[in-house]
Design a protein around this motif. Structure first.
Motif, PDB file in Angstrom:
ATOM      1  N   GLU A   2      20.449  64.015 -25.015  1.00 50.20           N
ATOM      2  CA  GLU A   2      21.633  64.258 -24.204  1.00 50.20           C
ATOM      3  C   GLU A   2      22.599  63.087 -24.330  1.00 50.20           C
ATOM      4  O   GLU A   2      22.205  61.923 -24.246  1.00 50.20           O
ATOM      5  CB  GLU A   2      21.227  64.447 -22.741  1.00 50.20           C
ATOM      6  CG  GLU A   2      22.373  64.916 -21.867  1.00 50.20           C
ATOM      7  CD  GLU A   2      21.914  65.247 -20.456  1.00 50.20           C
ATOM      8  OE1 GLU A   2      22.300  66.315 -19.946  1.00 50.20           O
ATOM      9  OE2 GLU A   2      21.192  64.419 -19.864  1.00 50.20           O
ATOM     10  N   HIS A   3      23.887  63.422 -24.534  1.00 50.45           N
ATOM     11  CA  HIS A   3      24.905  62.394 -24.751  1.00 50.45           C
ATOM     12  C   HIS A   3      25.729  62.221 -23.478  1.00 50.45           C
ATOM     13  O   HIS A   3      26.431  63.134 -23.049  1.00 50.45           O
ATOM     14  CB  HIS A   3      25.815  62.784 -25.920  1.00 50.45           C
ATOM     15  CG  HIS A   3      26.763  61.706 -26.321  1.00 50.45           C
ATOM     16  ND1 HIS A   3      27.884  61.950 -27.094  1.00 50.45           N
ATOM     17  CD2 HIS A   3      26.769  60.366 -26.070  1.00 50.45           C
ATOM     18  CE1 HIS A   3      28.525  60.805 -27.298  1.00 50.45           C
ATOM     19  NE2 HIS A   3      27.873  59.835 -26.678  1.00 50.45           N
ATOM     20  N   ILE A   4      25.669  61.016 -22.887  1.00 51.98           N
ATOM     21  CA  ILE A   4      26.458  60.681 -21.701  1.00 51.98           C
ATOM     22  C   ILE A   4      27.634  59.837 -22.165  1.00 51.98           C
ATOM     23  O   ILE A   4      27.455  58.777 -22.771  1.00 51.98           O
ATOM     24  CB  ILE A   4      25.628  59.880 -20.679  1.00 51.98           C
ATOM     25  CG1 ILE A   4      24.269  60.552 -20.424  1.00 51.98           C
ATOM     26  CG2 ILE A   4      26.427  59.689 -19.393  1.00 51.98           C
ATOM     27  CD1 ILE A   4      24.347  61.957 -19.902  1.00 51.98           C
ATOM     28  N   VAL A   5      28.842  60.306 -21.879  1.00 54.03           N
ATOM     29  CA  VAL A   5      30.042  59.555 -22.246  1.00 54.03           C
ATOM     30  C   VAL A   5      30.699  59.058 -20.964  1.00 54.03           C
ATOM     31  O   VAL A   5      30.878  59.812 -20.008  1.00 54.03           O
ATOM     32  CB  VAL A   5      31.029  60.413 -23.054  1.00 54.03           C
ATOM     33  CG1 VAL A   5      32.318  59.639 -23.337  1.00 54.03           C
ATOM     34  CG2 VAL A   5      30.383  60.850 -24.372  1.00 54.03           C
ATOM     35  N   ILE A   6      31.054  57.782 -20.956  1.00 54.51           N
ATOM     36  CA  ILE A   6      31.686  57.145 -19.810  1.00 54.51           C
ATOM     37  C   ILE A   6      33.055  56.642 -20.248  1.00 54.51           C
ATOM     38  O   ILE A   6      33.158  55.880 -21.220  1.00 54.51           O
ATOM     39  CB  ILE A   6      30.838  55.969 -19.286  1.00 54.51           C
ATOM     40  CG1 ILE A   6      29.433  56.462 -18.893  1.00 54.51           C
ATOM     41  CG2 ILE A   6      31.522  55.280 -18.105  1.00 54.51           C
ATOM     42  CD1 ILE A   6      28.442  55.349 -18.620  1.00 54.51           C
ATOM     43  N   ILE A   7      34.101  57.082 -19.565  1.00 53.88           N
ATOM     44  CA  ILE A   7      35.457  56.600 -19.863  1.00 53.88           C
ATOM     45  C   ILE A   7      35.763  55.458 -18.898  1.00 53.88           C
ATOM     46  O   ILE A   7      35.926  55.669 -17.701  1.00 53.88           O
ATOM     47  CB  ILE A   7      36.515  57.708 -19.708  1.00 53.88           C
ATOM     48  CG1 ILE A   7      36.124  58.966 -20.482  1.00 53.88           C
ATOM     49  CG2 ILE A   7      37.873  57.208 -20.185  1.00 53.88           C
ATOM     50  CD1 ILE A   7      37.072  60.143 -20.261  1.00 53.88           C
ATOM     51  N   SER A  32      36.606  52.412 -23.901  1.00 57.69           N
ATOM     52  CA  SER A  32      37.606  51.623 -23.184  1.00 57.69           C
ATOM     53  C   SER A  32      38.649  51.123 -24.163  1.00 57.69           C
ATOM     54  O   SER A  32      38.318  50.718 -25.277  1.00 57.69           O
ATOM     55  CB  SER A  32      36.962  50.432 -22.476  1.00 57.69           C
ATOM     56  OG  SER A  32      37.966  49.593 -21.928  1.00 57.69           O
ATOM     57  N   ALA A  33      39.903  51.132 -23.738  1.00 58.30           N
ATOM     58  CA  ALA A  33      40.982  50.551 -24.537  1.00 58.30           C
ATOM     59  C   ALA A  33      41.331  49.140 -24.069  1.00 58.30           C
ATOM     60  O   ALA A  33      42.168  48.482 -24.680  1.00 58.30           O
ATOM     61  CB  ALA A  33      42.223  51.438 -24.462  1.00 58.30           C
ATOM     62  N   GLY A  75      39.237  52.520 -27.506  1.00 55.80           N
ATOM     63  CA  GLY A  75      40.273  53.533 -27.685  1.00 55.80           C
ATOM     64  C   GLY A  75      40.680  54.157 -26.365  1.00 55.80           C
ATOM     65  O   GLY A  75      40.004  54.027 -25.342  1.00 55.80           O
ATOM     66  N   TYR A  76      41.839  54.828 -26.385  1.00 53.06           N
ATOM     67  CA  TYR A  76      42.335  55.588 -25.233  1.00 53.06           C
ATOM     68  C   TYR A  76      41.887  57.040 -25.353  1.00 53.06           C
ATOM     69  O   TYR A  76      41.873  57.611 -26.457  1.00 53.06           O
ATOM     70  CB  TYR A  76      43.863  55.577 -25.193  1.00 53.06           C
ATOM     71  CG  TYR A  76      44.489  54.286 -24.732  1.00 53.06           C
ATOM     72  CD1 TYR A  76      44.632  54.004 -23.367  1.00 53.06           C
ATOM     73  CD2 TYR A  76      44.954  53.361 -25.648  1.00 53.06           C
ATOM     74  CE1 TYR A  76      45.221  52.822 -22.944  1.00 53.06           C
ATOM     75  CE2 TYR A  76      45.548  52.171 -25.230  1.00 53.06           C
ATOM     76  CZ  TYR A  76      45.673  51.917 -23.878  1.00 53.06           C
ATOM     77  OH  TYR A  76      46.258  50.745 -23.462  1.00 53.06           O
ATOM     78  N   VAL A  77      41.555  57.633 -24.230  1.00 52.54           N
ATOM     79  CA  VAL A  77      41.310  59.077 -24.190  1.00 52.54           C
ATOM     80  C   VAL A  77      42.620  59.749 -23.802  1.00 52.54           C
ATOM     81  O   VAL A  77      43.168  59.491 -22.728  1.00 52.54           O
ATOM     82  CB  VAL A  77      40.197  59.434 -23.194  1.00 52.54           C
ATOM     83  CG1 VAL A  77      40.064  60.953 -23.069  1.00 52.54           C
ATOM     84  CG2 VAL A  77      38.876  58.804 -23.628  1.00 52.54           C
ATOM     85  N   ASN A  78      43.134  60.592 -24.680  1.00 56.43           N
ATOM     86  CA  ASN A  78      44.397  61.289 -24.422  1.00 56.43           C
ATOM     87  C   ASN A  78      44.205  62.624 -23.712  1.00 56.43           C
ATOM     88  O   ASN A  78      45.089  63.081 -22.986  1.00 56.43           O
ATOM     89  CB  ASN A  78      45.155  61.536 -25.729  1.00 56.43           C
ATOM     90  CG  ASN A  78      45.846  60.278 -26.232  1.00 56.43           C
ATOM     91  OD1 ASN A  78      46.060  59.333 -25.483  1.00 56.43           O
ATOM     92  ND2 ASN A  78      46.185  60.261 -27.516  1.00 56.43           N
ATOM     93  N   LYS A  79      43.038  63.247 -23.942  1.00 58.48           N
ATOM     94  CA  LYS A  79      42.835  64.593 -23.394  1.00 58.48           C
ATOM     95  C   LYS A  79      41.348  64.855 -23.195  1.00 58.48           C
ATOM     96  O   LYS A  79      40.519  64.412 -23.980  1.00 58.48           O
ATOM     97  CB  LYS A  79      43.423  65.639 -24.349  1.00 58.48           C
ATOM     98  CG  LYS A  79      43.364  67.074 -23.840  1.00 58.48           C
ATOM     99  CD  LYS A  79      43.996  68.047 -24.828  1.00 58.48           C
ATOM    100  CE  LYS A  79      43.912  69.478 -24.311  1.00 58.48           C
ATOM    101  NZ  LYS A  79      44.495  70.446 -25.276  1.00 58.48           N
ATOM    102  N   VAL A  80      41.039  65.595 -22.123  1.00 58.95           N
ATOM    103  CA  VAL A  80      39.673  66.038 -21.855  1.00 58.95           C
ATOM    104  C   VAL A  80      39.654  67.559 -21.890  1.00 58.95           C
ATOM    105  O   VAL A  80      40.392  68.205 -21.142  1.00 58.95           O
ATOM    106  CB  VAL A  80      39.178  65.540 -20.488  1.00 58.95           C
ATOM    107  CG1 VAL A  80      37.790  66.101 -20.179  1.00 58.95           C
ATOM    108  CG2 VAL A  80      39.162  64.014 -20.438  1.00 58.95           C
TER     109      VAL A  80
END
Length: 430
Positions: A2-7, A32-33, A75-80
């Protein structure tokens, strides 16, 4: 796996990552950016002041992340996209997740002031803000800070450490008087002025005036029309959740990301924690959004349990916080409001040096202890947490106050004086 992604790699996101790793072997990616590695945001001021280097405020060695199999992505997250369980980054790459934790923190408030985007105008929140401050304060003659509160006073202390003259615009009639009782607020007013800071109470910013090169050269005060020449304007009028990238995600938003007690959002397998999370219903007297370091850490630890198969509600317990107003340390345990609520009474004691004081809030009828503010006297969190849980009386607290004191050895103790002052006040009320 299972992949847990944290922004977000602030205290909330990293607390979640660390505790998920302690509890499981799930794949963890932190995006993180801001910086490559987690750092203590509350210590940024000491880097600028020369007390520490940036590496000193990183709690973990750089090898810690690889050793603990926590993947870091810059990096920046632009869209979810919650349907595809996919994130779009600013370099147009995508990342798939099984569970997502949004921990994107806050951004400084702007209120549409003319000139608020000029060069030399900035907030103080991120590592980038710190770097920008270094550039913006080279060979300047004066800075203006707009907005009272904890970030504003930190920035004032930072600038004064380099002998930069500071004008401090505070819209309230007394510093932080929406939070602090009058005696405490007035004490901090005097302390600010003693540090040669030009404190302007009941003063609002009207506009920021540019020079011919698009850089700040002055500000105008709303109430008086006074023009103050300056080369830096610090915007410290609070913060707001950093969630603009979620506006088309379908996740329910208010001022922050709406969450329930399990810190779940409206989207399946998506959670929000820290400054950016907004409770549907406030917990007790707490605000729906809590931009506080301690609560961010608690939320990270709590959501890790849920993600690892042990559903756990966020229960932060008794309110507490701490800060520093220049040379005066501040702690608060339980609830002390700026004005006593119906059925409550404040006891206020101030030392003759006007650098130490306490305010205790208690129930008039039952005499139950409700909360305490300490200035200049260090008190133990665990002791007050215990007394609040046991619902001790104000009389018990004052008679046993020495148990809570943890000032360094040889510091003068004030418990007897405080108890006598309380006894005198009680006699006057009776």
């Amino acid at each position: 796996m299972e992949h847990i992604v944290i922004i977000g790699n602030g205290i909330s996101g990293i607390s979640a990552a660390r505790h998920i790793r302690k509890l499981s072997d799930k794949t963890i990616t932190v995006i993180s950016a801001e910086t490559d590695h987690f750092f203590s945001r509350t210590a940024l001021m000491y880097v600028y002041m020369g007390h520490m280097q940036f590496d000193h405020i990183k709690p973990y060695e750089d090898y810690f992340w690889e050793k603990n199999q926590i993947n870091l992505r810059r990096g920046y997250v632009n869209k979810v996209d919650t349907d595809k369980k996919e994130l779009l980054l600013d370099n147009y790459t995508t990342i798939q997740y099984d569970k997502l934790i949004i921990a994107t923190g806050s951004k400084p408030n702007k209120f549409g002031w003319p000139g608020q985007d000029l060069q030399g105008v900035q907030g103080l929140y991120s590592k980038q803000d710190l770097d920008l401050l270094e550039q913006n304060t080279k060979a300047i003659n004066r800075a203006v800070i707009v907005g009272g509160g904890l970030i504003g006073i930190e920035l004032a202390e930072m600038l004064r450490s380099r002998n930069i003259p500071v004008t401090f615009l505070v819209r309230e009639k007394s510093f932080w008087n929406g939070v602090l009782p009058d005696g405490e607020s007035e004490m901090i007013n005097k302390h600010i002025l003693e540090h040669h800071i030009d404190l302007r109470l009941a003063s609002n910013l009207k506009q920021i005036i540019p020079d011919d090169n698009g850089r700040v050269k002055a500000i105008e005060i709303q109430e008086t029309g006074e023009i103050i020449d300056c080369q830096l304007v610090g915007l410290t009028a609070g913060v707001s959740p950093n969630i603009s990238f979620l506006k088309d995600s379908g996740i329910e938003l208010g001022r922050g990301v709406k969450v329930n007690r399990l810190l779940e959002t409206s989207a399946p397998d998506v959670y929000a924690i820290g400054d950016c999370a907004e409770q549907h219903e406030p917990i007790g007297n707490r605000r729906p959004i809590e931009a506080v370091w301690y609560t961010g850490r608690m939320m990270g630890e709590t959501v890790a349990q849920t993600i690892c198969g042990n559903p756990l509600e966020y229960k932060p317990g008794h309110w507490f916080n701490s800060a520093k107003f220049l040379d005066i340390e501040y702690q608060t345990y339980g609830w002390v409001f700026s004005k006593p609520r119906e059925g409550e009474q404040h006891f206020h004691w101030m030392h003759k040096d006007e650098k130490k004081c306490i305010t205790i809030n208690y129930d008039i009828n039952s005499r139950k202890f409700i909360g305490i503010n300490n200035f200049g006297i260090r008190m133990r969190h665990e002791v007050f947490d215990k007394w609040l849980t046991e619902e001790r009386s104000v009389d018990y607290v004052l008679e046993n106050l020495k148990e809570a004191n943890f000032d360094p050895e040889f510091f003068k103790k004030h418990e007897k004086e405080i108890l006598q002052a309380f006894t005198n006040q009680s006699l006057q009320i009776a």
